[in-house]
Design a protein around this motif. Structure first.
Motif, mmCIF file in Angstrom:
data_model
loop_
_atom_site.group_PDB
_atom_site.id
_atom_site.type_symbol
_atom_site.label_atom_id
_atom_site.label_comp_id
_atom_site.label_asym_id
_atom_site.label_seq_id
_atom_site.Cartn_x
_atom_site.Cartn_y
_atom_site.Cartn_z
ATOM 1 N N ALA A 208 0.576 -1.399 -0.303
ATOM 2 C CA ALA A 208 -0.065 0.283 -0.516
ATOM 3 C C ALA A 208 1.040 1.392 0.017
ATOM 4 N N ALA A 209 2.277 0.909 1.031
ATOM 5 C CA ALA A 209 2.564 2.207 0.720
ATOM 6 C C ALA A 209 3.558 2.767 -0.594
ATOM 7 N N TRP A 210 3.749 2.203 -1.389
ATOM 8 C CA TRP A 210 4.731 1.467 -2.958
ATOM 9 C C TRP A 210 3.723 2.692 -3.655
ATOM 10 N N ASN A 212 0.972 4.031 -3.046
ATOM 11 C CA ASN A 212 0.730 5.851 -2.366
ATOM 12 C C ASN A 212 1.778 6.718 -3.105
ATOM 13 N N TYR A 213 2.930 5.777 -2.612
ATOM 14 C CA TYR A 213 4.367 6.442 -3.667
ATOM 15 C C TYR A 213 3.955 6.991 -5.106
ATOM 16 N N ALA A 214 4.095 5.480 -5.833
ATOM 17 C CA ALA A 214 4.609 5.674 -7.143
ATOM 18 C C ALA A 214 2.592 6.026 -7.789
#
Ligand code: HEM
Lengths: 282, 453
Positions: A208-210, A212-214
């Motif tokens: 999820a973090a990735w 959101n980042y990408a």
């Protein structure tokens, strides 16, 4: 020497290890069981070297990246993590018979990768050029591997449980006598899932973090994400089932098997049958 | 009498406190979630109608299957899960809190029989002196004990990691925090998409719901470029972006490279590299035109779609082109263009021209002329995903809490020790919330140390 040769050696070693574990069930000799574990350990070391070598080979080709970027590499890594989790649990709890039901998973994975998947080293497409790839893939696969171990243990549970219900005498002799008692199997199942569940949770969170980042959305209900959530729900149900009367034992074992089936679908089925953002296997 | 009314309220409460409901909801959510992974979500109706019948389409639409994860019944299931979680916690938390805050200090006979681990140890001396010995021993080896005196006997109690019993509640609470973050995001944030041609700028975005949002600042795309590996696979998509306030570039936000996995954030709005394409303006193509017979060469420049006259009465228009043909033509590289060539008085002929590396390729067409693509100035637009989500930090807070809670719940154990000291002997009892077998081992180690010391 190429990484491919090392992978072949590891594959054969896992095959040997599987055979030894079955010989252990038949012979009931402690030394044979230990030999099975050592064989698995040797295969693990060879596979580790193979993965390291492949990593180096990608640098030799001028676009170095961790070997976690296509279906071949992920299946190889999956088999590696299965043996890792198995060895940790074997070292801690020393129930050797479990090997006969877990090492085959790693063997299947590695054999499939070596025999029929494209093993070319490709440069990373832009979407995968991120260190999040490593965190995400490693946590997910360690979690999947723990579920594979739990599934093997649950199959043993179901076999032993069935035999005991069909008259306890069957359990007294034969291969079954090397199976840990159902209570122990139930506990081992829980312990494996206690390793897998936090790792899967971390895998989902890093994913999820990735995302959101990408892409600017931590959750977009793409089929892979949804399936990882389905797997998470199933194991959460398992954890709660254990503290509910009437749900321990057989039903928990069945839930664990279903959980692993969902895991495999999440990992492979989604790419084969459904479409989405995740790119493995395309 | 109001027993039935009270009964109903109780039943409802019991229903929402039940763990069976949790299992049902978790498995139910897992099952229904599958639907949305099989039926593509959010496609236009025509696409569905190509594969399913009209009646089926209407039925699925009624059931919300085309936007399943936002359908009322799916949200309802999530509400039930939340309610279940809250009720269960309200019911159980006080009990757990009592275990932590009001521990059983005195191990009497009845309590002793309820413990799975107990050991009797013979020691010399009076109760009071043995007590002092045990207190300092436990303080050093385990945790500081609480001493209670009952009828000349001393009761000691010591515990470690009592608060890890709260781990489960931290996990459950974290799920609610994540939901709150998601709700904040869905009300106070938006997601959209913009195309900016090279050299152009935008100050508004159209969100997914079709609303236009004013950013309050502008973003200019200075340049877009794409790079390929030798294999022809894409290597990098890069936009150089500049943020403008009142038409002026913002210091520190000029020519910022934005690539996939490295977005640009300004005032809570984030821009993600997402796609690209040739801009409407089209590219300029520099083409060298050589006469086969005389060898005379001239340079012309053609805009995309423009029809230009060539020496000798022929015409040429460039339909489209690329700076790198590798993704389209195996074994070739460099610039390439699809052109339409009209010889004097003849029919238009479409063909491809490449760079000067491929003379023999270029010589296959063009009648009297050989056309070579010297270079092109391609103008692109960059496609950016735009997102603002003020709830995201709350979601990460929830995730962090979840990890902490899971570690507390799974990997830590509330360990308790009791000791009853009388003249000449001590009875120890112990319990642990996790891994009783492991605890028994360390308990026995402790006893051995005591015997030696
Ligand atoms: C439907 C809502 C839920 C309810 C009512 C519920 C209730 C409970 C209860 C009563 C316990 C046992 C606490 C104890 O032993 O004192 C528990 C344990 C736990 N719950 Fe939940 N839960 C829910 C959803 C979830 C979800 C979605 C997760 C996902 C992470 C979760 C994670 C856990 C964990 C990790 C444990 C500890 C299990 C163990 O120690 O084996 N729960 N839950």
């Amino acid at each position: 020497m190429s990484s491919s040769m090392f992978f072949n050696v590891a594959m054969v070693t896992y095959l040997v290890s599987t055979c030894i574990f079955f010989a252990f069930l038949a012979s009931r000799s402690k030394a044979v069981g230990l030999a099975g574990t050592y064989a698995a350990l040797f295969g693990f070391l060879v596979e580790t070297a193979a993965i390291g070598l492949r990593w180096k080979e990608s640098y030799d080709q001028g676009h170095g990246h961790a070997p976690l970027s296509n279906l071949f590499e992920s299946v190889v890594f999956f088999s590696w993590t299965i043996i890792l989790i198995f060895l940790i649990m074997d070292f801690k709890y020393k129930y050797r018979a479990v090997g006969a039901f877990v090492v085959p998973f790693a063997l299947f994975g590695l054999a499939w990768a070596q025999l029929s998947l494209d093993s070319g080293i490709e440069p990373l497409v832009p979407a995968l050029q991120s260190s999040w790839l490593m965190y995400h893939v490693i946590t997910c696969f360690l979690g999947y591997a723990a579920f594979a171990v739990a599934c093997g243990i649950s199959i043993m549970y179901l076999i032993r449980d069935k035999m005991e219900q069909n008259g306890g005498s069957a359990a007294a002799g034969g291969m079954l006598s090397m199976f840990p008692a159902v209570k122990v199997l139930d506990d081992l199942n829980y312990k494996a899932i206690m390793i897998g569940f936090p790792l899967l949770s971390l895998g989902i969170i890093t994913g999820a973090a990735w995302a959101n980042y990408a892409w600017g959305t931590y959750w977009s209900w793409d089929p892979k994400e949804t399936w990882s959530l389905i797997v998470w729900f199933v194991y959460a149900a398992f954890l709660h089932a254990r503290i509910t009367r009437g749900w321990v034992g057989r039903r928990a074992a069945i839930l664990s098997v279903i959980g692993f089936a969902a895991t495999i679908f999440c990992y492979l089925g989604v790419n084969l049958f459904l479409s989405g953002l995740h790119s493995y296997g395309k | 009498m109001n027993t039935t009314k009270r009964g109903f309220a109780y039943q409802l409460w019991d229903f929402f406190c039940s763990l069976r409901l949790s299992i049902f909801l978790l498995i139910g959510l897992a099952l229904v979630s599958i639907i949305g992974t099989i039926i593509p979500q959010g496609n236009p109706p025509q696409e569905y109608l190509q594969t399913i019948s009209e009646t089926k389409f209407k039925l699925y639409q009624q059931l919300g299957f085309f936007d399943m994860y936002h359908s009322w019944w799916f949200i309802l299931l999530l509400y039930f899960l939340t309610l279940n979680l809250i009720c269960c916690s309200i019911k159980r938390l006080p009990r757990v809190w009592k275990i932590i805050s009001e521990p059983v200090l005195v191990m009497d006979d009845r309590f002793e029989t309820s413990l799975s681990i107990t050991r009797d140890v013979k020691m010399t001396g009076a109760a009071a002196s043995i007590k002092d010995q045990i207190v300092s021993f436990l303080k050093q080896e385990f945790a500081e004990p609480v001493v209670t005196e009952v009828n000349g006997e001393y009761h000691l109690f010591a515990q470690k990691h009592a608060w890890c019993r709260l781990g489960v509640y931290v996990v459950h609470f974290s799920i609610i925090i994540v939901f709150i973050g998601a709700i904040i995001g869905s009300f106070a944030g938006y997601k959209g998409y913009v195309n900016i041609p090279e050299g152009g700028s935008i100050s508004r975005v159209v969100t997914r719901n079709g609303k236009a949002v004013d950013l309050g600042f502008a973003v200019r795309c200075e340049k877009f470029s794409v790079a390929f590996y030798d294999t022809g696979a894409p290597k990098e998509f890069k936009s150089l972006l500049t943020v403008l306030e009142n038409g002026q570039p913002v210091a520190g936000k000029q020519n910022i490279p934005v690539i996939v996995n490295e977005p640009l954030t300004y005032k809570g709005v984030t821009f993600y590299q997402s796609s690209y394409g040739p801009s409407d303006e089209g590219a300029s193509y520099h083409i060298s035109v050589k006469n086969r017979k005389t060898g005379a060469a001239t340079q012309i420049t053609a805009r995309q779609g423009e029809r230009v006259a060539l020496p000798g009465g022929a015409f040429l228009s460039v339909m489209e082109g690329t700076a790198d043909v590798r993704p389209f033509m195996k074994d070739f590289d460099g610039p390439g263009a699809q052109v339409e060539f009209t010889p004097p008085g003849g029919q238009p002929q479409p063909f491809v021209i490449l760079g000067d590396k491929y003379q023999s390729f270029n010589e296959q067409h063009g009648g009297d002329l050989v056309l070579t693509l010297a270079s092109l100035d391609q103008k692109f637009y960059t496609g950016l995903q735009v997102a603002k989500d003020p709830g995201v930090l709350v979601v990460w807070l929830g995730c962090a809490l979840m990890v902490v809670g899971i570690c507390m719940a799974f990997f830590m154990s509330h360990k308790r020790l009791w000791a009853r000291v009388t003249d000449g002997s001590v009875t120890f009892g112990g319990s642990a919330s996790k891994n009783p077998a492991g605890f028994e081992l360390s308990f026995d180690e402790l006893m051995q140390k005591l015997n030696k010391g």
